[in-house]
Write a protein that holds these residues in place. Structure first.
Motif, PDB file in Angstrom:
ATOM      1  N   THR A 244      -7.336   6.118  -0.297  1.00 23.69           N
ATOM      2  CA  THR A 244      -5.912   6.367  -0.368  1.00 23.69           C
ATOM      3  C   THR A 244      -5.598   6.937  -1.738  1.00 23.69           C
ATOM      4  O   THR A 244      -5.744   6.259  -2.752  1.00 23.69           O
ATOM      5  CB  THR A 244      -5.111   5.069  -0.133  1.00 23.69           C
TER       6      THR A 244
ATOM      7  N   ARG B 269      -3.457   8.316  -4.879  1.00 23.79           N
ATOM      8  CA  ARG B 269      -2.186   7.952  -5.516  1.00 23.79           C
ATOM      9  C   ARG B 269      -1.764   9.059  -6.459  1.00 23.79           C
ATOM     10  O   ARG B 269      -2.553   9.519  -7.286  1.00 23.79           O
ATOM     11  CB  ARG B 269      -2.315   6.635  -6.274  1.00 23.79           C
TER      12      ARG B 269
ATOM     13  N   ARG C 197      -3.318   9.535   3.911  1.00 18.58           N
ATOM     14  CA  ARG C 197      -2.801   8.304   3.315  1.00 18.58           C
ATOM     15  C   ARG C 197      -2.721   8.534   1.805  1.00 18.58           C
ATOM     16  O   ARG C 197      -3.736   8.578   1.111  1.00 18.58           O
ATOM     17  CB  ARG C 197      -3.688   7.105   3.627  1.00 18.58           C
TER      18      ARG C 197
ATOM     19  N   ARG D 270      -0.243   7.571  -1.748  1.00 17.77           N
ATOM     20  CA  ARG D 270       0.830   6.766  -2.341  1.00 17.77           C
ATOM     21  C   ARG D 270       1.493   7.556  -3.462  1.00 17.77           C
ATOM     22  O   ARG D 270       0.843   8.328  -4.156  1.00 17.77           O
ATOM     23  CB  ARG D 270       0.290   5.432  -2.857  1.00 17.77           C
TER      24      ARG D 270
ATOM     25  N   HIS E 268       4.130   3.390  -3.617  1.00 16.61           N
ATOM     26  CA  HIS E 268       4.634   3.274  -2.249  1.00 16.61           C
ATOM     27  C   HIS E 268       3.959   4.309  -1.351  1.00 16.61           C
ATOM     28  O   HIS E 268       3.725   5.451  -1.759  1.00 16.61           O
ATOM     29  CB  HIS E 268       6.148   3.477  -2.208  1.00 16.61           C
ATOM     30  N   LEU E 269       3.664   3.908  -0.138  1.00 17.54           N
ATOM     31  CA  LEU E 269       3.016   4.796   0.815  1.00 17.54           C
ATOM     32  C   LEU E 269       3.942   5.952   1.173  1.00 17.54           C
ATOM     33  O   LEU E 269       5.114   5.751   1.485  1.00 17.54           O
ATOM     34  CB  LEU E 269       2.637   4.015   2.074  1.00 17.54           C
TER      35      LEU E 269
ATOM     36  N   GLU F 204       0.541  -4.370   2.853  1.00 15.72           N
ATOM     37  CA  GLU F 204       1.626  -3.391   2.918  1.00 15.72           C
ATOM     38  C   GLU F 204       2.999  -4.003   2.687  1.00 15.72           C
ATOM     39  O   GLU F 204       3.879  -3.366   2.110  1.00 15.72           O
ATOM     40  CB  GLU F 204       1.604  -2.690   4.282  1.00 15.72           C
TER      41      GLU F 204
END
Length: 479
Positions: A51, A53, A295, A297, A302-303, A417
Protein backbone atom coordinates in the motif's frame (compact mmCIF):
# COMPACT_ATOMS: atom_id res chain seq x y z
CA UNK A 1 -49.09 -42.51 15.33
CA UNK A 2 -45.37 -41.74 15.57
CA UNK A 3 -43.98 -42.27 19.06
CA UNK A 4 -41.78 -39.71 20.84
CA UNK A 5 -38.88 -42.17 20.91
CA UNK A 6 -39.05 -42.45 17.11
CA UNK A 7 -38.89 -38.66 16.79
CA UNK A 8 -35.76 -38.59 18.95
CA UNK A 9 -34.15 -41.31 16.82
CA UNK A 10 -34.93 -39.36 13.64
CA UNK A 11 -33.43 -36.23 15.16
CA UNK A 12 -30.35 -38.20 16.15
CA UNK A 13 -29.93 -39.53 12.63
CA UNK A 14 -30.48 -36.06 11.17
CA UNK A 15 -27.88 -34.56 13.49
CA UNK A 16 -25.24 -37.11 12.48
CA UNK A 17 -25.86 -36.55 8.76
CA UNK A 18 -25.82 -32.79 9.13
CA UNK A 19 -22.63 -32.97 11.20
CA UNK A 20 -20.83 -34.89 8.47
CA UNK A 21 -22.13 -32.54 5.77
CA UNK A 22 -21.06 -29.42 7.68
CA UNK A 23 -17.68 -30.84 8.68
CA UNK A 24 -16.74 -31.66 5.08
CA UNK A 25 -17.93 -28.42 3.50
CA UNK A 26 -16.55 -26.16 6.22
CA UNK A 27 -13.17 -27.86 5.75
CA UNK A 28 -13.34 -27.33 1.97
CA UNK A 29 -14.17 -23.67 2.51
CA UNK A 30 -11.36 -23.35 5.03
CA UNK A 31 -8.81 -24.69 2.56
CA UNK A 32 -10.03 -22.16 -0.02
CA UNK A 33 -9.66 -19.29 2.44
CA UNK A 34 -6.28 -20.47 3.68
CA UNK A 35 -5.02 -20.54 0.10
CA UNK A 36 -6.09 -16.90 -0.26
CA UNK A 37 -4.56 -15.98 3.11
CA UNK A 38 -1.30 -17.71 2.30
CA UNK A 39 -0.94 -16.09 -1.10
CA UNK A 40 -1.73 -12.65 0.31
CA UNK A 41 0.78 -13.11 3.16
CA UNK A 42 3.48 -14.19 0.69
CA UNK A 43 2.81 -11.19 -1.54
CA UNK A 44 3.00 -8.82 1.40
CA UNK A 45 6.13 -10.33 2.97
CA UNK A 46 7.93 -10.54 -0.36
CA UNK A 47 7.10 -6.93 -1.19
CA UNK A 48 5.36 -7.84 -4.43
CA UNK A 49 2.31 -5.83 -3.37
CA UNK A 50 2.19 -2.91 -0.98
CA UNK A 51 0.00 0.00 0.00
CA UNK A 52 1.69 3.16 -1.26
CA UNK A 53 1.56 6.30 0.88
CA UNK A 54 1.81 9.75 -0.63
CA UNK A 55 4.68 11.75 0.91
CA UNK A 56 3.83 14.55 3.32
CA UNK A 57 3.96 18.02 1.85
CA UNK A 58 3.22 16.75 -1.63
CA UNK A 59 0.22 19.00 -2.06
CA UNK A 60 2.34 22.06 -1.35
CA UNK A 61 5.24 21.07 -3.58
CA UNK A 62 5.86 23.24 -6.63
CA UNK A 63 5.66 20.39 -9.12
CA UNK A 64 2.58 18.63 -7.72
CA UNK A 65 0.23 20.18 -10.25
CA UNK A 66 2.49 19.17 -13.12
CA UNK A 67 3.57 15.62 -12.35
CA UNK A 68 1.61 12.41 -12.58
CA UNK A 69 4.07 10.09 -14.29
CA UNK A 70 5.22 8.55 -11.02
CA UNK A 71 1.87 6.76 -10.73
CA UNK A 72 0.84 8.73 -7.66
CA UNK A 73 -1.45 11.09 -9.50
CA UNK A 74 -1.22 14.82 -9.94
CA UNK A 75 -3.36 17.89 -10.29
CA UNK A 76 -3.23 18.16 -14.09
CA UNK A 77 -5.13 15.54 -16.05
CA UNK A 78 -3.74 13.96 -19.20
CA UNK A 79 -7.07 14.46 -20.93
CA UNK A 80 -10.77 14.96 -20.29
CA UNK A 81 -12.26 12.70 -17.58
CA UNK A 82 -15.99 12.01 -17.78
CA UNK A 83 -17.71 10.90 -14.57
CA UNK A 84 -20.94 8.89 -14.96
CA UNK A 85 -23.49 9.06 -12.13
CA UNK A 86 -26.79 7.20 -12.72
CA UNK A 87 -29.52 8.50 -10.40
CA UNK A 88 -33.00 7.19 -9.72
CA UNK A 89 -34.86 8.33 -6.56
CA UNK A 90 -31.69 9.91 -5.17
CA UNK A 91 -33.03 13.38 -4.31
CA UNK A 92 -31.78 13.12 -0.73
CA UNK A 93 -28.12 12.68 -1.65
CA UNK A 94 -27.37 13.43 -5.30
CA UNK A 95 -27.18 17.21 -4.88
CA UNK A 96 -24.66 16.90 -2.06
CA UNK A 97 -22.71 14.29 -4.04
CA UNK A 98 -22.47 16.51 -7.13
CA UNK A 99 -21.44 19.59 -5.12
CA UNK A 100 -18.78 17.68 -3.23
CA UNK A 101 -17.44 16.01 -6.37
CA UNK A 102 -17.13 19.29 -8.26
CA UNK A 103 -15.47 20.90 -5.24
CA UNK A 104 -13.06 18.04 -4.46
CA UNK A 105 -12.10 17.73 -8.14
CA UNK A 106 -11.70 21.32 -9.42
CA UNK A 107 -9.98 20.18 -12.62
CA UNK A 108 -11.06 22.07 -15.73
CA UNK A 109 -10.96 18.84 -17.75
CA UNK A 110 -13.62 17.17 -15.59
CA UNK A 111 -17.07 16.45 -17.05
CA UNK A 112 -19.75 15.19 -14.69
CA UNK A 113 -22.64 13.37 -16.40
CA UNK A 114 -25.66 12.76 -14.15
CA UNK A 115 -28.43 10.55 -15.51
CA UNK A 116 -31.97 11.37 -14.33
CA UNK A 117 -35.44 10.21 -15.34
CA UNK A 118 -38.32 12.27 -16.64
CA UNK A 119 -40.67 10.77 -14.03
CA UNK A 120 -38.33 11.56 -11.10
CA UNK A 121 -38.66 15.35 -10.73
CA UNK A 122 -37.25 15.42 -7.18
CA UNK A 123 -33.90 13.98 -8.25
CA UNK A 124 -33.81 16.19 -11.32
CA UNK A 125 -34.49 19.29 -9.18
CA UNK A 126 -31.67 18.34 -6.79
CA UNK A 127 -29.21 18.10 -9.67
CA UNK A 128 -30.46 21.31 -11.29
CA UNK A 129 -29.50 23.10 -8.08
CA UNK A 130 -25.85 22.52 -9.09
CA UNK A 131 -26.28 23.57 -12.72
CA UNK A 132 -24.22 26.75 -12.26
CA UNK A 133 -21.03 24.72 -12.81
CA UNK A 134 -20.33 24.42 -16.57
CA UNK A 135 -18.63 21.05 -16.02
CA UNK A 136 -21.97 19.46 -15.08
CA UNK A 137 -23.98 17.71 -17.79
CA UNK A 138 -27.54 16.70 -16.82
CA UNK A 139 -28.91 13.90 -19.00
CA UNK A 140 -32.64 13.13 -18.80
CA UNK A 141 -33.46 9.58 -19.87
CA UNK A 142 -36.05 9.25 -22.62
CA UNK A 143 -37.61 6.29 -20.81
CA UNK A 144 -39.61 6.34 -17.61
CA UNK A 145 -37.72 5.00 -14.62
CA UNK A 146 -36.68 2.88 -13.09
CA UNK A 147 -35.17 0.87 -15.92
CA UNK A 148 -31.87 -0.67 -14.82
CA UNK A 149 -28.70 0.99 -13.62
CA UNK A 150 -26.86 -0.32 -16.69
CA UNK A 151 -29.53 1.14 -18.96
CA UNK A 152 -29.02 4.54 -17.34
CA UNK A 153 -25.25 4.21 -17.78
CA UNK A 154 -25.77 3.37 -21.44
CA UNK A 155 -27.87 6.53 -21.82
CA UNK A 156 -24.98 8.53 -20.34
CA UNK A 157 -22.61 6.83 -22.77
CA UNK A 158 -24.83 7.88 -25.67
CA UNK A 159 -24.77 11.47 -24.38
CA UNK A 160 -20.98 11.32 -24.15
CA UNK A 161 -20.74 10.12 -27.75
CA UNK A 162 -22.98 12.97 -28.88
CA UNK A 163 -20.83 15.51 -27.02
CA UNK A 164 -17.64 14.08 -28.50
CA UNK A 165 -19.06 14.26 -32.00
CA UNK A 166 -20.25 17.83 -31.46
CA UNK A 167 -17.05 19.15 -29.87
CA UNK A 168 -14.51 17.01 -31.69
CA UNK A 169 -12.82 16.26 -28.34
CA UNK A 170 -12.56 12.64 -27.27
CA UNK A 171 -12.39 11.99 -23.53
CA UNK A 172 -9.46 10.10 -22.06
CA UNK A 173 -11.40 8.15 -19.45
CA UNK A 174 -14.83 7.42 -17.99
CA UNK A 175 -15.17 7.11 -14.21
CA UNK A 176 -18.25 5.40 -12.78
CA UNK A 177 -19.76 6.53 -9.49
CA UNK A 178 -22.98 6.16 -7.51
CA UNK A 179 -25.17 9.06 -6.43
CA UNK A 180 -24.26 8.48 -2.76
CA UNK A 181 -20.47 8.40 -3.19
CA UNK A 182 -18.04 10.72 -1.43
CA UNK A 183 -14.96 11.03 -3.63
CA UNK A 184 -11.44 11.54 -2.31
CA UNK A 185 -9.67 14.75 -3.49
CA UNK A 186 -6.62 12.75 -4.59
CA UNK A 187 -8.61 10.05 -6.42
CA UNK A 188 -9.04 11.72 -9.81
CA UNK A 189 -5.35 12.44 -10.33
CA UNK A 190 -4.46 8.98 -9.10
CA UNK A 191 -6.85 7.28 -11.51
CA UNK A 192 -5.73 9.46 -14.39
CA UNK A 193 -2.06 8.63 -13.81
CA UNK A 194 -2.72 4.90 -13.38
CA UNK A 195 -4.42 4.75 -16.78
CA UNK A 196 -0.93 5.07 -18.26
CA UNK A 197 -0.32 1.53 -17.03
CA UNK A 198 -3.72 -0.16 -17.35
CA UNK A 199 -6.99 0.34 -19.23
CA UNK A 200 -9.18 -0.25 -16.18
CA UNK A 201 -8.32 1.04 -12.71
CA UNK A 202 -10.31 0.53 -9.52
CA UNK A 203 -10.01 2.18 -6.10
CA UNK A 204 -11.28 0.65 -2.84
CA UNK A 205 -14.76 1.36 -1.49
CA UNK A 206 -14.81 2.26 2.20
CA UNK A 207 -18.18 1.91 3.99
CA UNK A 208 -18.46 4.54 6.69
CA UNK A 209 -19.53 3.44 10.16
CA UNK A 210 -22.87 4.87 11.31
CA UNK A 211 -23.58 5.65 14.92
CA UNK A 212 -27.26 4.92 14.40
CA UNK A 213 -26.56 1.47 12.92
CA UNK A 214 -23.34 0.11 14.38
CA UNK A 215 -24.43 -3.50 13.92
CA UNK A 216 -26.46 -3.67 10.72
CA UNK A 217 -24.61 -1.10 8.60
CA UNK A 218 -21.36 -1.83 10.40
CA UNK A 219 -21.08 -5.32 8.96
CA UNK A 220 -20.39 -3.81 5.52
CA UNK A 221 -17.19 -2.34 6.92
CA UNK A 222 -16.12 -5.77 8.18
CA UNK A 223 -16.69 -7.35 4.78
CA UNK A 224 -15.09 -4.63 2.69
CA UNK A 225 -12.09 -4.13 4.97
CA UNK A 226 -10.92 -7.72 4.50
CA UNK A 227 -12.10 -8.22 0.94
CA UNK A 228 -10.46 -5.09 -0.44
CA UNK A 229 -7.26 -5.29 1.57
CA UNK A 230 -6.67 -8.96 0.76
CA UNK A 231 -8.83 -10.67 -1.87
CA UNK A 232 -8.88 -7.78 -4.36
CA UNK A 233 -5.12 -7.36 -4.02
CA UNK A 234 -4.54 -11.06 -4.72
CA UNK A 235 -7.05 -10.97 -7.56
CA UNK A 236 -5.23 -8.11 -9.23
CA UNK A 237 -1.82 -9.75 -8.82
CA UNK A 238 -3.11 -12.99 -10.34
CA UNK A 239 -4.41 -11.11 -13.36
CA UNK A 240 -7.97 -12.28 -12.74
CA UNK A 241 -10.89 -10.09 -13.76
CA UNK A 242 -11.56 -7.22 -11.36
CA UNK A 243 -15.27 -6.66 -10.77
CA UNK A 244 -16.33 -3.08 -11.40
CA UNK A 245 -17.64 -1.88 -8.04
CA UNK A 246 -19.70 0.91 -9.57
CA UNK A 247 -17.75 3.46 -7.51
CA UNK A 248 -14.28 4.86 -8.06
CA UNK A 249 -13.54 2.90 -11.25
CA UNK A 250 -11.84 4.48 -14.26
CA UNK A 251 -12.09 3.00 -17.76
CA UNK A 252 -9.88 4.13 -20.63
CA UNK A 253 -11.93 5.42 -23.55
CA UNK A 254 -10.69 2.78 -26.05
CA UNK A 255 -11.57 0.01 -23.57
CA UNK A 256 -15.07 1.41 -23.18
CA UNK A 257 -15.46 1.49 -26.95
CA UNK A 258 -14.35 -2.14 -27.13
CA UNK A 259 -17.00 -3.08 -24.56
CA UNK A 260 -19.66 -1.12 -26.47
CA UNK A 261 -18.77 -2.98 -29.67
CA UNK A 262 -19.89 -6.23 -28.01
CA UNK A 263 -23.51 -5.00 -27.96
CA UNK A 264 -23.83 -2.17 -30.52
CA UNK A 265 -27.56 -1.76 -30.05
CA UNK A 266 -27.32 -1.18 -26.27
CA UNK A 267 -24.01 0.24 -25.12
CA UNK A 268 -21.08 -0.98 -23.04
CA UNK A 269 -23.15 -2.04 -19.99
CA UNK A 270 -25.44 -5.08 -19.85
CA UNK A 271 -28.89 -3.58 -19.36
CA UNK A 272 -30.47 -6.93 -18.48
CA UNK A 273 -28.06 -7.68 -15.64
CA UNK A 274 -28.75 -7.11 -11.95
CA UNK A 275 -25.04 -6.67 -11.23
CA UNK A 276 -23.84 -4.95 -14.38
CA UNK A 277 -20.72 -3.59 -12.65
CA UNK A 278 -19.50 -7.04 -11.66
CA UNK A 279 -20.21 -8.47 -15.10
CA UNK A 280 -18.54 -5.52 -16.82
CA UNK A 281 -15.25 -6.12 -14.99
CA UNK A 282 -15.16 -9.82 -15.86
CA UNK A 283 -16.12 -9.16 -19.48
CA UNK A 284 -13.20 -6.73 -19.82
CA UNK A 285 -10.84 -9.45 -18.61
CA UNK A 286 -12.24 -11.80 -21.27
CA UNK A 287 -11.36 -9.19 -23.90
CA UNK A 288 -7.81 -8.98 -22.56
CA UNK A 289 -8.22 -5.45 -21.19
CA UNK A 290 -5.57 -4.79 -18.55
CA UNK A 291 -6.78 -3.97 -15.04
CA UNK A 292 -5.24 -2.64 -11.86
CA UNK A 293 -6.50 -2.35 -8.28
CA UNK A 294 -4.93 0.56 -6.38
CA UNK A 295 -4.41 0.78 -2.64
CA UNK A 296 -2.85 4.14 -1.85
CA UNK A 297 -2.96 6.25 1.30
CA UNK A 298 -2.85 10.02 1.28
CA UNK A 299 -0.42 12.26 3.16
CA UNK A 300 -2.41 11.79 6.38
CA UNK A 301 -2.49 8.01 6.10
CA UNK A 302 -6.15 7.81 5.05
CA UNK A 303 -7.05 5.34 2.33
CA UNK A 304 -7.74 6.97 -1.03
CA UNK A 305 -11.10 5.34 -1.51
CA UNK A 306 -14.73 6.04 -2.31
CA UNK A 307 -16.58 6.54 0.95
CA UNK A 308 -20.28 5.97 1.34
CA UNK A 309 -23.02 5.04 3.76
CA UNK A 310 -24.45 1.61 3.12
CA UNK A 311 -28.02 0.75 4.23
CA UNK A 312 -28.59 0.82 7.96
CA UNK A 313 -32.06 -0.78 8.03
CA UNK A 314 -32.20 -4.57 8.04
CA UNK A 315 -34.79 -4.87 5.28
CA UNK A 316 -32.79 -2.59 2.98
CA UNK A 317 -29.65 -4.63 3.69
CA UNK A 318 -31.44 -7.87 2.87
CA UNK A 319 -32.73 -6.43 -0.40
CA UNK A 320 -29.28 -5.28 -1.43
CA UNK A 321 -27.56 -8.53 -0.45
CA UNK A 322 -30.29 -10.51 -2.22
CA UNK A 323 -29.67 -8.55 -5.43
CA UNK A 324 -25.91 -9.04 -5.18
CA UNK A 325 -26.23 -12.77 -4.61
CA UNK A 326 -28.88 -13.14 -7.30
CA UNK A 327 -26.85 -11.21 -9.86
CA UNK A 328 -23.37 -12.57 -9.09
CA UNK A 329 -23.89 -16.13 -7.91
CA UNK A 330 -26.98 -17.16 -9.90
CA UNK A 331 -27.50 -14.84 -12.85
CA UNK A 332 -23.73 -14.56 -13.29
CA UNK A 333 -23.48 -18.35 -13.59
CA UNK A 334 -25.96 -18.23 -16.49
CA UNK A 335 -24.55 -15.14 -18.19
CA UNK A 336 -20.79 -15.54 -17.72
CA UNK A 337 -20.40 -19.30 -17.48
CA UNK A 338 -17.24 -21.06 -16.34
CA UNK A 339 -14.95 -20.78 -19.35
CA UNK A 340 -12.02 -18.81 -17.98
CA UNK A 341 -8.35 -18.98 -17.08
CA UNK A 342 -7.38 -20.82 -13.90
CA UNK A 343 -7.11 -17.64 -11.76
CA UNK A 344 -10.45 -16.39 -13.12
CA UNK A 345 -12.05 -19.76 -12.50
CA UNK A 346 -10.92 -19.69 -8.87
CA UNK A 347 -12.30 -16.18 -8.42
CA UNK A 348 -15.62 -17.11 -10.04
CA UNK A 349 -15.92 -20.05 -7.68
CA UNK A 350 -15.36 -17.68 -4.77
CA UNK A 351 -17.82 -15.13 -6.16
CA UNK A 352 -20.56 -17.72 -6.67
CA UNK A 353 -20.22 -19.62 -3.43
CA UNK A 354 -22.83 -17.45 -1.66
CA UNK A 355 -25.85 -19.77 -1.81
CA UNK A 356 -23.78 -22.84 -0.93
CA UNK A 357 -22.04 -21.00 1.90
CA UNK A 358 -25.39 -19.85 3.26
CA UNK A 359 -26.70 -23.41 3.23
CA UNK A 360 -23.64 -24.64 5.14
CA UNK A 361 -24.02 -21.82 7.66
CA UNK A 362 -27.69 -22.68 8.15
CA UNK A 363 -26.71 -26.29 8.85
CA UNK A 364 -24.02 -25.18 11.33
CA UNK A 365 -26.46 -23.04 13.28
CA UNK A 366 -29.05 -25.84 13.21
CA UNK A 367 -26.38 -28.11 14.72
CA UNK A 368 -25.76 -25.57 17.47
CA UNK A 369 -29.36 -26.19 18.51
CA UNK A 370 -29.62 -29.91 17.82
CA UNK A 371 -26.32 -31.05 19.36
CA UNK A 372 -26.88 -29.89 22.96
CA UNK A 373 -30.52 -30.98 22.74
CA UNK A 374 -29.52 -34.51 21.74
CA UNK A 375 -26.73 -34.57 24.32
CA UNK A 376 -29.39 -33.97 26.95
CA UNK A 377 -31.53 -36.69 25.41
CA UNK A 378 -28.64 -39.16 25.59
CA UNK A 379 -28.16 -38.44 29.27
CA UNK A 380 -31.75 -39.54 29.80
CA UNK A 381 -31.41 -42.60 27.58
CA UNK A 382 -33.75 -41.35 24.88
CA UNK A 383 -31.19 -41.93 22.08
CA UNK A 384 -28.20 -44.28 21.91
CA UNK A 385 -24.65 -43.02 22.22
CA UNK A 386 -22.56 -43.13 19.00
CA UNK A 387 -18.76 -42.97 19.20
CA UNK A 388 -17.31 -40.40 16.80
CA UNK A 389 -14.92 -41.67 14.14
CA UNK A 390 -11.33 -40.35 14.29
CA UNK A 391 -11.68 -38.88 10.77
CA UNK A 392 -14.77 -36.87 11.73
CA UNK A 393 -13.14 -35.76 14.96
CA UNK A 394 -10.12 -34.52 13.00
CA UNK A 395 -12.36 -32.67 10.57
CA UNK A 396 -14.24 -30.98 13.41
CA UNK A 397 -10.95 -29.96 15.01
CA UNK A 398 -9.82 -28.45 11.69
CA UNK A 399 -13.15 -26.65 11.33
CA UNK A 400 -12.85 -25.18 14.82
CA UNK A 401 -9.37 -23.84 14.11
CA UNK A 402 -10.57 -22.42 10.78
CA UNK A 403 -13.56 -20.69 12.40
CA UNK A 404 -11.39 -19.13 15.10
CA UNK A 405 -8.88 -17.98 12.47
CA UNK A 406 -11.56 -16.43 10.26
CA UNK A 407 -13.16 -14.54 13.14
CA UNK A 408 -9.80 -13.28 14.38
CA UNK A 409 -8.75 -12.18 10.89
CA UNK A 410 -12.02 -10.34 10.41
CA UNK A 411 -11.36 -8.41 13.61
CA UNK A 412 -7.78 -7.62 12.59
CA UNK A 413 -8.66 -6.22 9.17
CA UNK A 414 -11.55 -4.16 10.55
CA UNK A 415 -9.41 -2.82 13.41
CA UNK A 416 -6.68 -1.87 10.94
CA UNK A 417 -9.08 0.31 8.96
CA UNK A 418 -11.56 1.53 11.60
CA UNK A 419 -9.82 1.18 14.95
CA UNK A 420 -9.68 -1.36 17.78
CA UNK A 421 -13.24 -0.76 19.01
CA UNK A 422 -14.70 -1.57 15.60
CA UNK A 423 -12.39 -4.57 15.31
CA UNK A 424 -13.91 -6.00 18.50
CA UNK A 425 -17.40 -5.20 17.25
CA UNK A 426 -16.57 -7.01 14.01
CA UNK A 427 -16.05 -10.21 15.98
CA UNK A 428 -19.39 -9.74 17.73
CA UNK A 429 -21.08 -8.98 14.38
CA UNK A 430 -20.14 -12.35 12.85
CA UNK A 431 -23.44 -14.11 13.74
CA UNK A 432 -25.40 -11.17 12.28
CA UNK A 433 -23.40 -11.37 9.04
CA UNK A 434 -24.18 -15.08 8.85
CA UNK A 435 -27.89 -14.53 9.50
CA UNK A 436 -28.07 -11.88 6.75
CA UNK A 437 -26.28 -14.20 4.31
CA UNK A 438 -28.68 -17.08 5.06
CA UNK A 439 -31.84 -14.99 4.57
CA UNK A 440 -30.44 -13.24 1.47
CA UNK A 441 -29.55 -16.59 -0.11
CA UNK A 442 -33.09 -17.89 0.32
CA UNK A 443 -34.52 -14.71 -1.19
CA UNK A 444 -31.98 -14.76 -4.03
CA UNK A 445 -32.92 -18.28 -5.08
CA UNK A 446 -36.61 -17.35 -4.99
CA UNK A 447 -35.96 -14.17 -7.01
CA UNK A 448 -33.83 -16.07 -9.52
CA UNK A 449 -36.60 -18.62 -10.13
CA UNK A 450 -39.10 -15.78 -10.55
CA UNK A 451 -36.82 -14.07 -13.08
CA UNK A 452 -36.52 -17.29 -15.06
CA UNK A 453 -40.30 -17.39 -15.24
CA UNK A 454 -40.90 -13.73 -16.10
CA UNK A 455 -37.75 -13.01 -18.11
CA UNK A 456 -37.69 -9.39 -16.89
CA UNK A 457 -35.14 -7.52 -14.77
CA UNK A 458 -35.78 -4.17 -13.06
CA UNK A 459 -33.57 -1.84 -11.05
CA UNK A 460 -33.87 -3.06 -7.46
CA UNK A 461 -32.79 0.31 -6.20
CA UNK A 462 -31.11 0.81 -2.82
CA UNK A 463 -32.30 4.12 -1.44
CA UNK A 464 -29.62 6.36 0.09
CA UNK A 465 -30.45 8.91 2.76
CA UNK A 466 -27.08 10.42 3.66
CA UNK A 467 -23.68 11.26 2.23
CA UNK A 468 -20.50 11.19 4.35
CA UNK A 469 -19.48 14.58 2.92
CA UNK A 470 -22.68 16.10 4.31
CA UNK A 471 -23.59 14.15 7.48
CA UNK A 472 -26.15 16.80 8.40
CA UNK A 473 -28.43 15.01 5.92
CA UNK A 474 -28.77 12.27 8.52
CA UNK A 475 -27.53 13.23 12.02
CA UNK A 476 -28.02 9.69 13.32
CA UNK A 477 -25.57 8.40 10.75
CA UNK A 478 -22.56 10.28 12.06
CA UNK A 479 -19.59 8.00 12.63
Amino acid sequence: MISLSTVWLWLDMLQRELLLFAAVWVAIGACNEWAMDGLWAWLRLSGRVRTVRLPRGLAASADWQARAGDGLGGGTLRGVAAVFVPAWAEAEVVGAMVRHCLSAWPHADLRLYVGCYRNDPATLAAVLGCAHDPRLRIVVHDRAGPTTKADCLNRLYAALQADEARSGVRVRSVIVHDAADMVHPRALGLLDAALDHADFVALPVRPEMQRGSRWVAGHYGDEFAEEQAKAMVVRGWLGAGLPLAGAGCAIARPALSAMAARRPSEGPFAADSLTENYEFGLAMAELGISARFLRVRDESGHLIATRKYFPGELEAVLRQKTRWMHGIALQGWDRMGWRASLPDLWMRLRDRRGPMLAMVLAVVYALLVLTPLLALARRHGLVPDHPMSPALAALLWLDGVALAWRIALCGVFTAREYGLAEGLRAIARVPLRHAIAIVAARRAVTAYLATLHSGTVTWDHTRHRALPAHPACCPAALA
